[in-house]
Design an enzyme around this catalytic site. Structure first.
Site, PDB file in Angstrom:
ATOM      1  N   GLU A  83      43.012  29.204  39.489  1.00 29.23           N
ATOM      2  CA  GLU A  83      43.445  30.552  38.844  1.00 29.23           C
ATOM      3  C   GLU A  83      43.619  30.260  37.299  1.00 29.23           C
ATOM      4  OE1 GLU A  83      45.641  32.787  36.535  1.00 29.23           O
ATOM      5  OE2 GLU A  83      46.776  31.091  37.590  1.00 29.23           O
ATOM      6  N   LYS A  85      45.044  31.116  34.595  1.00 27.78           N
ATOM      7  CA  LYS A  85      46.416  31.041  33.856  1.00 27.78           C
ATOM      8  C   LYS A  85      46.870  29.695  34.044  1.00 27.78           C
ATOM      9  CE  LYS A  85      51.010  32.825  32.814  1.00 27.78           C
ATOM     10  NZ  LYS A  85      52.041  33.897  32.980  1.00 27.78           N
ATOM     11  N   CYS A 183      41.287  41.915  36.386  1.00 19.74           N
ATOM     12  CA  CYS A 183      41.679  40.833  36.936  1.00 19.74           C
ATOM     13  C   CYS A 183      42.428  40.968  38.367  1.00 19.74           C
ATOM     14  CB  CYS A 183      42.897  40.368  36.074  1.00 19.74           C
ATOM     15  SG  CYS A 183      43.933  38.827  36.875  1.00 19.74           S
ATOM     16  N   ASP A 190      38.323  42.678  31.960  1.00 19.17           N
ATOM     17  CA  ASP A 190      37.488  41.081  31.965  1.00 19.17           C
ATOM     18  C   ASP A 190      36.129  41.741  31.578  1.00 19.17           C
ATOM     19  OD1 ASP A 190      39.388  39.489  32.700  1.00 19.17           O
ATOM     20  OD2 ASP A 190      39.005  39.842  35.034  1.00 19.17           O
ATOM     21  N   GLU A 223      34.218  34.849  39.396  1.00 15.38           N
ATOM     22  CA  GLU A 223      33.314  34.282  40.390  1.00 15.38           C
ATOM     23  C   GLU A 223      32.996  35.177  41.381  1.00 15.38           C
ATOM     24  OE1 GLU A 223      36.379  31.054  38.731  1.00 15.38           O
ATOM     25  OE2 GLU A 223      36.133  33.126  39.120  1.00 15.38           O
ATOM     26  N   ARG A 251      39.801  34.572  27.587  1.00 15.22           N
ATOM     27  CA  ARG A 251      40.902  35.094  27.587  1.00 15.22           C
ATOM     28  C   ARG A 251      41.803  33.645  27.692  1.00 15.22           C
ATOM     29  NH1 ARG A 251      43.196  38.138  32.604  1.00 15.22           N
ATOM     30  NH2 ARG A 251      41.717  39.824  31.773  1.00 15.22           N
TER      31      ARG A 251
END
Length: 276
Positions: A83, A85, A183, A190, A223, A251
């Site tokens: 992930e 973040k 997202c 995105d 992905e 990002r």
């Protein structure tokens, strides 16, 4: 217990740790989304996810900050993705960490990221001395965006895809800058450019562009979007060869660029596009 996207740091207030903390990485199994696409057993493609990390910094043994750009190549057959973040939080944990040299950093990155995705990853570092050699470029191919079409659907619709099975097979490379998804957890946009190379019945370009624009309100990780595009084109248009490559804008100092193919070909160049 299997990690799910809603358990990740996405969309939550996070404390930024500035000393090495590999436990911050949050892996998510790929298979959860592949099940939705009917993918099980042997994968119908191979490829990689190319991550570029522009915000890597650490301290040398005298406390002086160092910076670099990292390129991380994750095999598509790895059990997990990371992930994004949590990836950023992990990279920030090096900010006040003293390391002897770049080799020490690479050793930690390789070990931690390989453990998280469940397969060996390849990592290359560009230090400031090499920054001037970093190149930019755009995806080659016939630009679908030139088509003047009307759009009224903004969720993926595989039925929009079609090919001319009555004529001879062709080999084409098609591109678009109009891929946008959201997202999976936060709904944040995105943005991407996408390149589709195939050999097979000629794909209807207007239908393909409508299909790609259909991701505009779709919630899925990078992905997963690329794998959905690959599977939908294979099922609807039946090419003998297919490669799908997307360059997503960054990002949080990270960009993710998935590539999926079903035939042996050179891996795409990791050229930063104008929007990246």
């Amino acid at each position: 217990m299997t990690n799910t996207p809603d358990q990740s740091p996405l969309g939550k207030t996070s404390a930024y740790q500035t000393e090495y903390a590999p436990e911050l990485l949050f892996p998510i199994p790929r298979q959860q989304k592949r099940d939705e696409l009917g993918i099980s057993g042997t994968l119908p493609f191979f490829g990689v996810d190319i991550w570029n990390a522009y915000e890597i910094s650490w301290l040398n043994m005298r406390g002086k900050p160092q910076v670099a750009i990292a390129t991380i190549t994750v095999p598509a057959d790895s059990p997990n993705i990371i992930e994004s973040k949590s990836f950023k939080l992990y990279l920030n944990s090096f900010n006040q960490t003293r390391l002897a040299n770049t080799d020490a950093l690479l050793t930690l990155l390789r070990a931690d990221l390989s453990a998280a995705v469940g397969s060996p990853v390849h990592i290359a570092l560009s230090t400031p001395e090499a920054f001037s050699s970093v190149k930019m470029g755009e995806l080659d191919g016939v630009l679908l965006d030139r088509l003047d079409i009307e759009i009224d659907q903004y969720t993926p619709a595989p039925a929009l895809l079609s090919a001319n099975f009555a004529e001879a097979m062709v080999e084409e490379t098609l591109t678009s800058h109009l891929l946008k998804s959201n997202c999976l957890v936060t709904g944040q946009p995105d943005w991407a450019s996408v390149q589709i190379h195939y050999v097979g019945p000629q794909i209807d370009q207007e239908g393909l562009l409508r299909y790609l624009i259909g991701f505009r309100e779709h919630n899925e990780f990078h992905e997963q979007c690329v794998e959905r595009i690959f599977i939908d084109i294979m099922r609807q248009c039946k090419p003998t060869k297919l490669a799908v490559y997307a360059r997503y804008t960054r990002r949080g100092g990270l960009d993710i660029n998935p590539w999926r193919t079903n035939f042996s070909t050179a891996r795409p160049l990791n050229l930063r596009t104008a929007r990246q």
